[in-house]
Design a protein around this motif. Structure first.
Motif, PDB file in Angstrom:
ATOM      1  N   VAL A 454       0.847  -1.200   0.000  1.00 60.91           N
ATOM      2  CA  VAL A 454       0.000   0.000   0.000  1.00 60.91           C
ATOM      3  C   VAL A 454       0.880   1.247   0.000  1.00 60.91           C
ATOM      4  O   VAL A 454       0.644   2.185  -0.772  1.00 60.91           O
ATOM      5  N   SER A 455       1.906   1.239   0.840  1.00 61.69           N
ATOM      6  CA  SER A 455       2.802   2.384   0.930  1.00 61.69           C
ATOM      7  C   SER A 455       3.548   2.597  -0.378  1.00 61.69           C
ATOM      8  O   SER A 455       3.699   3.735  -0.854  1.00 61.69           O
ATOM      9  N   GLY A 456       4.047   1.497  -0.970  1.00 63.65           N
ATOM     10  CA  GLY A 456       4.757   1.615  -2.237  1.00 63.65           C
ATOM     11  C   GLY A 456       3.881   2.138  -3.353  1.00 63.65           C
ATOM     12  O   GLY A 456       4.312   2.954  -4.184  1.00 63.65           O
ATOM     13  N   LYS A 457       2.639   1.687  -3.389  1.00 61.22           N
ATOM     14  CA  LYS A 457       1.703   2.181  -4.405  1.00 61.22           C
ATOM     15  C   LYS A 457       1.474   3.676  -4.241  1.00 61.22           C
ATOM     16  O   LYS A 457       1.398   4.417  -5.227  1.00 61.22           O
ATOM     17  N   MET A 458       1.354   4.131  -2.993  1.00 61.49           N
ATOM     18  CA  MET A 458       1.150   5.555  -2.754  1.00 61.49           C
ATOM     19  C   MET A 458       2.359   6.358  -3.206  1.00 61.49           C
ATOM     20  O   MET A 458       2.230   7.371  -3.900  1.00 61.49           O
ATOM     21  N   LEU A 459       3.557   5.888  -2.848  1.00 56.39           N
ATOM     22  CA  LEU A 459       4.771   6.630  -3.177  1.00 56.39           C
ATOM     23  C   LEU A 459       5.007   6.674  -4.688  1.00 56.39           C
ATOM     24  O   LEU A 459       5.339   7.731  -5.242  1.00 56.39           O
ATOM     25  N   SER A 460       4.833   5.560  -5.352  1.00 56.36           N
ATOM     26  CA  SER A 460       5.093   5.521  -6.790  1.00 56.36           C
ATOM     27  C   SER A 460       4.050   6.294  -7.583  1.00 56.36           C
ATOM     28  O   SER A 460       4.302   6.700  -8.721  1.00 56.36           O
ATOM     29  N   GLY A 461       2.891   6.506  -6.992  1.00 56.48           N
ATOM     30  CA  GLY A 461       1.826   7.215  -7.693  1.00 56.48           C
ATOM     31  C   GLY A 461       1.813   8.710  -7.470  1.00 56.48           C
ATOM     32  O   GLY A 461       0.948   9.419  -7.994  1.00 56.48           O
ATOM     33  N   ASP A 462       2.746   9.232  -6.677  1.00 57.03           N
ATOM     34  CA  ASP A 462       2.788  10.668  -6.373  1.00 57.03           C
ATOM     35  C   ASP A 462       4.205  11.174  -6.662  1.00 57.03           C
ATOM     36  O   ASP A 462       5.162  10.758  -6.023  1.00 57.03           O
ATOM     37  N   ASP A 481      10.290  -2.204  -8.879  1.00 57.10           N
ATOM     38  CA  ASP A 481      11.530  -2.980  -8.816  1.00 57.10           C
ATOM     39  C   ASP A 481      12.739  -2.170  -8.377  1.00 57.10           C
ATOM     40  O   ASP A 481      13.805  -2.734  -8.126  1.00 57.10           O
ATOM     41  N   HIS A 482      12.570  -0.850  -8.300  1.00 54.73           N
ATOM     42  CA  HIS A 482      13.707  -0.004  -7.961  1.00 54.73           C
ATOM     43  C   HIS A 482      13.272   1.085  -6.984  1.00 54.73           C
ATOM     44  O   HIS A 482      12.186   1.675  -7.131  1.00 54.73           O
ATOM     45  N   ALA A 483      14.133   1.381  -6.022  1.00 56.27           N
ATOM     46  CA  ALA A 483      13.829   2.407  -5.027  1.00 56.27           C
ATOM     47  C   ALA A 483      13.568   3.759  -5.682  1.00 56.27           C
ATOM     48  O   ALA A 483      12.736   4.539  -5.203  1.00 56.27           O
ATOM     49  N   ALA A 484      14.268   4.046  -6.769  1.00 57.62           N
ATOM     50  CA  ALA A 484      14.106   5.339  -7.429  1.00 57.62           C
ATOM     51  C   ALA A 484      12.690   5.543  -7.957  1.00 57.62           C
ATOM     52  O   ALA A 484      12.257   6.687  -8.157  1.00 57.62           O
ATOM     53  N   ASP A 485      11.952   4.436  -8.177  1.00 61.84           N
ATOM     54  CA  ASP A 485      10.582   4.545  -8.691  1.00 61.84           C
ATOM     55  C   ASP A 485       9.592   4.982  -7.619  1.00 61.84           C
ATOM     56  O   ASP A 485       8.408   5.184  -7.913  1.00 61.84           O
ATOM     57  N   LEU A 486      10.058   5.141  -6.381  1.00 65.19           N
ATOM     58  CA  LEU A 486       9.183   5.556  -5.282  1.00 65.19           C
ATOM     59  C   LEU A 486       9.186   7.072  -5.082  1.00 65.19           C
ATOM     60  O   LEU A 486       8.579   7.577  -4.131  1.00 65.19           O
ATOM     61  N   ASN A 487       9.851   7.790  -5.972  1.00 60.80           N
ATOM     62  CA  ASN A 487       9.860   9.260  -5.944  1.00 60.80           C
ATOM     63  C   ASN A 487      10.464   9.836  -4.670  1.00 60.80           C
ATOM     64  O   ASN A 487      10.110  10.934  -4.241  1.00 60.80           O
ATOM     65  N   LEU A 488      11.362   9.060  -4.063  1.00 62.73           N
ATOM     66  CA  LEU A 488      12.153   9.518  -2.925  1.00 62.73           C
ATOM     67  C   LEU A 488      13.625   9.280  -3.254  1.00 62.73           C
ATOM     68  O   LEU A 488      13.943   8.390  -4.057  1.00 62.73           O
ATOM     69  N   PRO A 489      14.510  10.042  -2.661  1.00 59.96           N
ATOM     70  CA  PRO A 489      15.929   9.726  -2.840  1.00 59.96           C
ATOM     71  C   PRO A 489      16.181   8.293  -2.375  1.00 59.96           C
ATOM     72  O   PRO A 489      15.766   7.919  -1.269  1.00 59.96           O
ATOM     73  N   PRO A 490      16.837   7.446  -3.175  1.00 55.31           N
ATOM     74  CA  PRO A 490      17.046   6.040  -2.773  1.00 55.31           C
ATOM     75  C   PRO A 490      17.714   5.894  -1.410  1.00 55.31           C
ATOM     76  O   PRO A 490      17.458   4.910  -0.703  1.00 55.31           O
ATOM     77  N   GLU A 491      18.534   6.891  -1.029  1.00 53.76           N
ATOM     78  CA  GLU A 491      19.177   6.796   0.283  1.00 53.76           C
ATOM     79  C   GLU A 491      18.191   6.987   1.426  1.00 53.76           C
ATOM     80  O   GLU A 491      18.524   6.739   2.597  1.00 53.76           O
ATOM     81  N   ASN A 492      16.950   7.434   1.116  1.00 57.51           N
ATOM     82  CA  ASN A 492      15.918   7.600   2.138  1.00 57.51           C
ATOM     83  C   ASN A 492      14.896   6.470   2.121  1.00 57.51           C
ATOM     84  O   ASN A 492      13.868   6.549   2.779  1.00 57.51           O
ATOM     85  N   PRO A 529      19.897  -5.958  -2.847  1.00 56.61           N
ATOM     86  CA  PRO A 529      20.740  -4.863  -3.362  1.00 56.61           C
ATOM     87  C   PRO A 529      20.307  -4.365  -4.730  1.00 56.61           C
ATOM     88  O   PRO A 529      20.498  -3.189  -5.057  1.00 56.61           O
ATOM     89  N   ARG A 530      19.690  -5.245  -5.543  1.00 54.63           N
ATOM     90  CA  ARG A 530      19.228  -4.803  -6.860  1.00 54.63           C
ATOM     91  C   ARG A 530      18.130  -3.745  -6.767  1.00 54.63           C
ATOM     92  O   ARG A 530      17.919  -2.990  -7.727  1.00 54.63           O
ATOM     93  N   PHE A 531      17.444  -3.692  -5.656  1.00 54.36           N
ATOM     94  CA  PHE A 531      16.366  -2.709  -5.488  1.00 54.36           C
ATOM     95  C   PHE A 531      16.922  -1.293  -5.425  1.00 54.36           C
ATOM     96  O   PHE A 531      16.259  -0.338  -5.836  1.00 54.36           O
ATOM     97  N   GLY A 532      18.131  -1.153  -4.883  1.00 58.38           N
ATOM     98  CA  GLY A 532      18.773   0.153  -4.892  1.00 58.38           C
ATOM     99  C   GLY A 532      18.494   1.024  -3.689  1.00 58.38           C
ATOM    100  O   GLY A 532      18.896   2.193  -3.679  1.00 58.38           O
ATOM    101  N   GLY A 533      17.833   0.478  -2.686  1.00 55.92           N
ATOM    102  CA  GLY A 533      17.591   1.252  -1.477  1.00 55.92           C
ATOM    103  C   GLY A 533      18.615   0.913  -0.407  1.00 55.92           C
ATOM    104  O   GLY A 533      19.696   0.379  -0.684  1.00 55.92           O
ATOM    105  N   GLN A 534      18.296   1.223   0.828  1.00 54.37           N
ATOM    106  CA  GLN A 534      19.181   0.954   1.955  1.00 54.37           C
ATOM    107  C   GLN A 534      18.596  -0.154   2.822  1.00 54.37           C
ATOM    108  O   GLN A 534      17.376  -0.372   2.836  1.00 54.37           O
ATOM    109  N   GLN A 535      19.460  -0.868   3.546  1.00 54.62           N
ATOM    110  CA  GLN A 535      19.015  -1.926   4.431  1.00 54.62           C
ATOM    111  C   GLN A 535      19.450  -1.632   5.863  1.00 54.62           C
ATOM    112  O   GLN A 535      20.423  -0.920   6.085  1.00 54.62           O
TER     113      GLN A 535
END
Length: 580
Positions: A454-462, A481-492, A529-535
């Protein structure tokens, strides 16, 4: 109502009375809050034992009285303002009619009749004057004093104004009479049910007054709702909220304190409604099965469904009552209803004033009936964030069950409920930003299990999501498939999962996998790691029972809880992340 009464009437007396009741409503609200936030927590810090428990129980009952007083005094205030407006309109009509008659050199008598002088016609013909009362028709024909019809016109206008005032007085006298409370000290379920009738009854007569108060924009955005509320005077806000108390609790963008008041009322009213419905069904069942040999399954099922609703409502009320315990601040109820499996939105701390705000979206099997555990998670993260954070800052931790969470493996394997929930989540978070005071907060979104989708859908849609960072735990995927698609800096964009979390580890060849073999339907694992975000680091947890590790992220003093708290505070987690 007669002419002399209306003529001498001071409308301001009713407006002043409305102000007095509004102040009484505010005082009752403050007294209720003081009991919850100061008196009870103070007693719990210094006292123990049965006497304390008994005193706290009595104080909570007293708080119900204050809340009931708040609602009813608010309604009386709004009713008096509406009455004063309608009476003022009638009095203005009277005053204008009297002024016009005087300008026409006619005399308005003490009973509202109008006297006119004699008329001198052609050939020294004199037609005597006279006095007319309202309610008569104009007359035509020879020998009629022209002043007669002029006087009759003004007398009719005066009579119409008096009639209108009389009707207004009768209407509002009855409505105000209906707002009288029972002559006891117990606020029963029937009393709360009656408040709903009181609101509807007052609303039905207050159309003219409410027309002066701009309605909230239809299907308005949170920003539009906030602008509407900001444009009302204090009196208009009070009266609108009193007459639409349940509605204001649902409007994203309004101050959290206002929404809390509306939803606390809705909570009391819903509990009363379902308790009385349950009593009615039990009575019906007992009448149908007096000897106990037969059970009406339809009634039994309805009673069980009501019991589930009441269990959820009672859990929410229990947490609202727990303010002050274990260092928990005041809770704000920002949403509540019993539709379908029920919904609730609870904030630990005031998000409008907080520097760091976290919103947690729960996943599969979440429902009102069991929402207490999810509120406890929000409380745990609040306590951990405070413990690890800056003591000069304010914090708020929210639990958002504003969508219909999947309740079975079939539903959880589909994106439909996430697609439906994402816009509601977006509006709510936009509303938090619109109602926030002072410098913008550091906003973090936390999605667990299906709630991460639900959260990912919200982020990617705005394109400009209303949060600064996102955390995903126990996630089956977030829709991209990628953190960058969530419209936030991948480091966040942060993700963590327990090694033994069977949901986050899907798809694995397992009987617990509701999806097809070999492919994640909701995108790349956000901890990959392929997602590109942080763990961040999470404890392994237990392998048995199978889903135990799926719920360990909020365990007290755990690695995962501390890491999430640090991220919420805008800091770097203590473990599991790549070195900066």
């Amino acid at each position: 109502m007669d002419y002399a009464t209306l003529k001498s009437l001071r409308i301001s007396d009713f407006e002043n009375a409305a102000d007095g009741y509004r102040k009484a409503s505010s005082m009752a609200s403050q007294a209720k809050d003081d009991l919850y936030n100061q008196v009870i927590p103070g007693m719990q810090k210094s006292l123990r034992g049965e006497a304390l428990n008994a005193a706290v129980a009595q104080l909570r009952e007293l708080s119900k009285n204050f809340q009931y007083t708040q609602v009813e005094c608010g309604l009386i205030s709004a009713a008096l303002n509406a009455f004063a407006l309608e009476l003022r309109l009638a009095k203005v009509k009277l005053d204008v009619a009297v002024g016009d008659a005087t300008d026409a050199r006619l005399r308005v008598r003490e009973d509202g009749s109008v006297s006119y002088g004699a008329w001198s016609g052609a050939g020294n013909e004199k037609i005597p004057g006279g006095t007319v009362s309202g309610g008569a028709a104009l007359v035509q024909g020879p020998g009629i004093n022209p002043n007669h019809n002029a006087a009759q016109t003004y007398a009719n206008r005066i009579a119409d104004a008096i009639k209108e005032a009389t009707e207004v007085d009768a209407k509002w006298s009855a409505k105000l009479k209906n707002l009288e409370a029972d002559d006891d000290l117990t606020v029963s379920s029937r009393d709360w049910i009656n408040t709903r009738h009181d609101v509807r009854g007052t609303l039905k007569g207050a159309e003219d007054y409410l027309n002066l108060i701009l309605e909230p924009p239809k299907n308005g955005t949170p920003e539009e709702n906030a602008a509407w509320w900001g444009g009302l005077t204090e009196e208009q806000r009070s009266d609108y909220a009193s007459l639409n108390i349940a509605t204001v609790g649902t409007l994203d963008g309004l101050p959290s304190e206002i929404r809390d008041e509306g939803n606390r009322y809705s909570l009391r009213a819903a509990s009363a409604r379902w308790e009385m419905e349950r009593e009615r069904l039990i009575l019906m069942r007992d009448l149908l099965t007096q000897d106990g040999r037969y059970v009406n399954r339809s009634i039994e099922n309805r009673v069980k469904d009501i019991d589930k609703k009441l269990a959820g409502l009672n859990q929410v009320q229990k947490h609202l009552d727990s303010t002050g315990g274990k260092g928990i601040p005041e809770l704000y109820l920002l949403g509540i209803d019993t539709e379908k499996n029920g919904h609730a939105i609870v904030s630990v701390g005031n998000p409008d004033e907080a520097d760091n705000v976290m919103t947690y979206v729960p996943g599969m099997n979440t429902k009102l009936e069991t929402v207490g555990g999810d509120i406890e998670r929000a409380e745990s993260l609040y306590s951990q964030a405070v413990a690890l954070g800056d003591p000069e800052k304010k914090y708020a931790s929210l639990m958002w069950l504003g969508y219909d969470a999947p309740q079975n493996p079939v539903a959880v394997a589909k994106e439909g409920l996430a697609n439906d929930g994402a816009p509601a989540l977006n509006d709510f978070l936009d509303g938090l930003q619109a109602s926030h005071q002072g410098e913008p907060a550091n906003d973090t979104l936390l999605g667990h299990s299906y709630g991460s989708l639900v959260s990912g859908k919200m982020l990617s849609g705005d394109e400009t999501p209303p949060v600064d960072a996102a955390i995903f735990v126990g996630s089956p995927g977030v829709g991209v498939d990628h953190a960058a698609d969530l419209n936030l800096p991948p480091e966040n964009v942060w993700a963590g999962k327990s090694r033994n979390d069977v949901v986050a580890s899907l798809p694995t060849r397992s009987i617990y996998n509701p999806w097809s073999w070999g492919e994640r339907p909701f995108g790349v694992d956000p901890t990959d790691p392929r997602f590109g975000g942080q763990q961040f680091g999470v404890q392994d947890g237990s392998k048995w029972p199978p889903f135990a590790a799926h719920s360990l992220y909020w365990d007290e003093n755990s690695e995962s809880l501390k890491n999430m708290a640090l991220i919420v505070n805008g800091e770097y987690p203590m473990s599991g992340a790549e070195p900066q």
